[in-house]
Design a protein around this motif. Structure first.
Motif, mmCIF file in Angstrom:
data_model
loop_
_atom_site.group_PDB
_atom_site.id
_atom_site.type_symbol
_atom_site.label_atom_id
_atom_site.label_comp_id
_atom_site.label_asym_id
_atom_site.label_seq_id
_atom_site.Cartn_x
_atom_site.Cartn_y
_atom_site.Cartn_z
ATOM 1 N N VAL A 4 0.196 -1.354 0.336
ATOM 2 C CA VAL A 4 -0.051 -0.415 -0.206
ATOM 3 C C VAL A 4 1.225 1.384 0.071
ATOM 4 C CG1 VAL A 4 -1.930 1.466 1.156
ATOM 5 C CG2 VAL A 4 -2.379 -0.890 0.954
ATOM 6 N N LEU A 5 0.442 1.953 -0.748
ATOM 7 C CA LEU A 5 0.679 3.735 -0.992
ATOM 8 C C LEU A 5 -0.023 4.828 -0.063
ATOM 9 C CD1 LEU A 5 2.324 6.074 -1.352
ATOM 10 C CD2 LEU A 5 1.563 5.646 -4.053
ATOM 11 N N PHE A 6 0.591 5.078 0.521
ATOM 12 C CA PHE A 6 -0.867 6.175 1.986
ATOM 13 C C PHE A 6 -0.583 7.437 1.558
ATOM 14 C CE2 PHE A 6 -2.372 7.233 6.296
ATOM 15 C CZ PHE A 6 -3.733 7.355 5.793
ATOM 16 N N VAL A 7 -1.402 8.016 0.586
ATOM 17 C CA VAL A 7 -0.639 9.306 0.609
ATOM 18 C C VAL A 7 -2.384 10.249 1.095
ATOM 19 C CG1 VAL A 7 -1.213 11.321 -1.704
ATOM 20 C CG2 VAL A 7 -0.253 9.100 -2.063
ATOM 21 N N ASP A 8 -1.630 11.468 1.858
ATOM 22 C CA ASP A 8 -2.036 12.111 2.928
ATOM 23 C C ASP A 8 -1.288 13.422 3.336
ATOM 24 O OD1 ASP A 8 -4.210 12.903 5.483
ATOM 25 O OD2 ASP A 8 -5.483 11.607 4.644
ATOM 26 N N ASP A 9 -2.008 14.661 3.504
ATOM 27 C CA ASP A 9 -1.339 15.724 3.992
ATOM 28 C C ASP A 9 -1.166 16.121 5.124
ATOM 29 O OD1 ASP A 9 -3.862 16.646 3.933
ATOM 30 O OD2 ASP A 9 -3.430 18.624 3.178
ATOM 31 N N SER A 45 7.078 4.656 -9.622
ATOM 32 C CA SER A 45 7.781 3.700 -9.364
ATOM 33 C C SER A 45 8.558 2.658 -8.679
ATOM 34 C CB SER A 45 9.208 4.673 -8.658
ATOM 35 O OG SER A 45 8.562 4.791 -7.139
ATOM 36 N N LEU A 46 7.355 2.389 -7.867
ATOM 37 C CA LEU A 46 6.766 1.027 -6.967
ATOM 38 C C LEU A 46 6.167 0.417 -7.658
ATOM 39 C CD1 LEU A 46 6.955 3.088 -3.156
ATOM 40 C CD2 LEU A 46 9.161 2.032 -4.229
ATOM 41 N N ARG A 47 4.937 0.926 -7.871
ATOM 42 C CA ARG A 47 3.688 0.409 -8.542
ATOM 43 C C ARG A 47 3.155 -0.692 -7.454
ATOM 44 N NH1 ARG A 47 3.467 0.059 -14.374
ATOM 45 N NH2 ARG A 47 4.587 1.839 -14.791
ATOM 46 N N ILE A 63 -7.380 14.652 -6.367
ATOM 47 C CA ILE A 63 -8.189 13.712 -8.330
ATOM 48 C C ILE A 63 -7.162 14.054 -8.982
ATOM 49 C CG2 ILE A 63 -9.420 15.084 -10.280
ATOM 50 C CD1 ILE A 63 -11.639 15.921 -6.685
ATOM 51 N N GLU A 64 -5.924 15.092 -9.664
ATOM 52 C CA GLU A 64 -5.373 15.002 -10.673
ATOM 53 C C GLU A 64 -4.551 13.967 -10.139
ATOM 54 O OE1 GLU A 64 -3.291 16.604 -13.425
ATOM 55 O OE2 GLU A 64 -5.787 16.529 -12.846
ATOM 56 N N ALA A 65 -3.628 13.695 -8.843
ATOM 57 C CA ALA A 65 -3.380 12.428 -9.379
ATOM 58 C C ALA A 65 -3.486 11.170 -9.455
ATOM 59 C CB ALA A 65 -2.318 12.483 -7.707
ATOM 60 N N THR A 66 -4.665 11.346 -9.277
ATOM 61 C CA THR A 66 -5.326 9.850 -9.874
ATOM 62 C C THR A 66 -5.650 10.103 -11.136
ATOM 63 O OG1 THR A 66 -6.899 9.894 -7.982
ATOM 64 C CG2 THR A 66 -7.207 8.914 -9.681
ATOM 65 N N ARG A 67 -5.801 11.178 -11.487
ATOM 66 C CA ARG A 67 -5.882 11.320 -13.466
ATOM 67 C C ARG A 67 -4.678 10.813 -13.848
ATOM 68 N NH1 ARG A 67 -7.580 15.831 -13.023
ATOM 69 N NH2 ARG A 67 -9.894 14.878 -13.190
ATOM 70 N N GLN A 68 -3.030 11.390 -13.189
ATOM 71 C CA GLN A 68 -2.219 11.508 -13.751
ATOM 72 C C GLN A 68 -1.692 10.242 -13.772
ATOM 73 O OE1 GLN A 68 0.978 14.477 -13.069
ATOM 74 N NE2 GLN A 68 -0.522 15.896 -13.370
ATOM 75 N N ILE A 69 -1.406 9.646 -12.456
ATOM 76 C CA ILE A 69 -1.328 7.839 -12.740
ATOM 77 C C ILE A 69 -1.751 7.134 -12.921
ATOM 78 C CG2 ILE A 69 -1.674 5.949 -10.391
ATOM 79 C CD1 ILE A 69 -1.422 8.483 -9.112
ATOM 80 N N ILE A 70 -3.066 6.885 -13.383
ATOM 81 C CA ILE A 70 -4.226 6.263 -14.271
ATOM 82 C C ILE A 70 -3.707 6.028 -15.858
ATOM 83 C CG2 ILE A 70 -6.415 6.300 -15.588
ATOM 84 C CD1 ILE A 70 -5.525 4.832 -12.393
ATOM 85 N N ALA A 71 -3.022 7.916 -16.548
ATOM 86 C CA ALA A 71 -3.546 8.438 -17.324
ATOM 87 C C ALA A 71 -1.902 6.753 -18.166
ATOM 88 C CB ALA A 71 -2.660 9.372 -17.376
ATOM 89 N N PRO A 74 -3.294 2.852 -16.276
ATOM 90 C CA PRO A 74 -4.269 2.450 -16.245
ATOM 91 C C PRO A 74 -4.823 1.042 -15.136
ATOM 92 C CG PRO A 74 -3.811 2.295 -18.508
ATOM 93 C CD PRO A 74 -2.629 2.540 -17.419
ATOM 94 N N GLU A 75 -3.965 0.539 -14.930
ATOM 95 C CA GLU A 75 -4.093 -0.669 -14.164
ATOM 96 C C GLU A 75 -4.025 -0.388 -12.555
ATOM 97 O OE1 GLU A 75 -1.849 -0.803 -16.097
ATOM 98 O OE2 GLU A 75 -2.558 -1.969 -17.775
ATOM 99 N N ALA A 76 -3.576 0.751 -11.942
ATOM 100 C CA ALA A 76 -3.833 0.900 -10.868
ATOM 101 C C ALA A 76 -4.866 0.981 -10.378
ATOM 102 C CB ALA A 76 -3.124 2.161 -10.217
ATOM 103 N N LYS A 77 -4.625 0.687 -8.726
ATOM 104 C CA LYS A 77 -6.054 1.062 -7.675
ATOM 105 C C LYS A 77 -5.767 1.444 -6.194
ATOM 106 C CE LYS A 77 -6.497 -4.476 -8.613
ATOM 107 N NZ LYS A 77 -6.663 -5.715 -8.584
#
Length: 209
Positions: A4-9, A45-47, A63-71, A74-77
């Motif tokens: 798991v990658l945990f993203v929170d400010d 980098s870590l997938r 939202i933008e981070a999600t958009r860029q990762i999926i672009a 695409p298999e990212a969950k």
């Protein structure tokens, strides 16, 4: 082990949730990020198997981070965990490609279970989100949109609702992966939905399972 990658400010949020997740034998928080740009860099980098994504952060938001990762992957969950349930957060996040959406008020064990479900290809949506999606998809069409689906497309739609990936659909139906992708694209178009999560909501809304 689910990586798991945990993203929170908020550092205290990361510390608290990560501390609980480390008690789970099947979940490993491999990295943390405090903003969207770091999230994109670490995700690519870590997938990781699942990304826990906050939405409101300084700089690049979730939202933008999600958009860029999926672009780029695409298999990212991506499992959104946020304090916000507003339309301007829910719809853009799901349209950007997020798989699941929970509120930070969720209990720790609920978040852990959502990580497992998201990892297994299921869409986990806060009940308020499901209600919003169902209301949005309510249609005044005299003929239900799914009536335009072929028998094969209906079969694939139900597999999508079960959380099956394109590859799993192809394997189960003994068709080429490319063929499965074409069918999924046609289904989304005919149902007038943006992604697989919305297609799954449509299935449950219309009691197709």
């Amino acid at each position: 082990m689910i990586r798991v990658l945990f993203v929170d400010d908020h550092e205290m949020v990361r510390i608290g949730v990560s501390a609980y997740l480390t008690t789970q034998e099947d979940i490993d928080v491999i990295a943390e990020a405090e903003n969207g740009q770091d999230a994109v860099d670490l995700a690519l980098s870590l997938r990781p198997d699942v990304i826990l994504m906050d939405l409101v952060m300084d700089g690049m938001d979730g939202i933008e981070a999600t958009r860029q990762i999926i672009a780029k992957w695409p298999e990212a969950k991506i499992l959104i965990v946020t304090s916000f349930i507003d339309d301007d957060k829910v719809y853009p996040a799901l349209e950007a490609g997020a798989t699941s959406y929970l509120l930070k008020t969720s209990k720790a064990d609920v978040i852990a279970r959502a990580i497992r479900d998201t990892y297994n290809g299921e869409s986990v949506l806060e009940k308020e989100v499901t209600a919003k999606m169902m209301a949005k998809f309510s249609s005044s069409h005299d003929v239900p949109l799914h009536d335009s689906l072929t028998k094969r497309e209906m079969e694939i739609l139900l597999l999508i609702a079960e959380g099956k990936t394109n590859q799993e659909i192809a394997d189960q139906l003994f068709i080429a992966l490319k063929t499965a992708k074409v069918h999924v694209s046609n289904i989304l178009s005919k149902l007038e939905v943006q992604d697989r999560t919305q297609a799954a909501v449509y299935v449950y809304q219309n009691n197709l399972l």
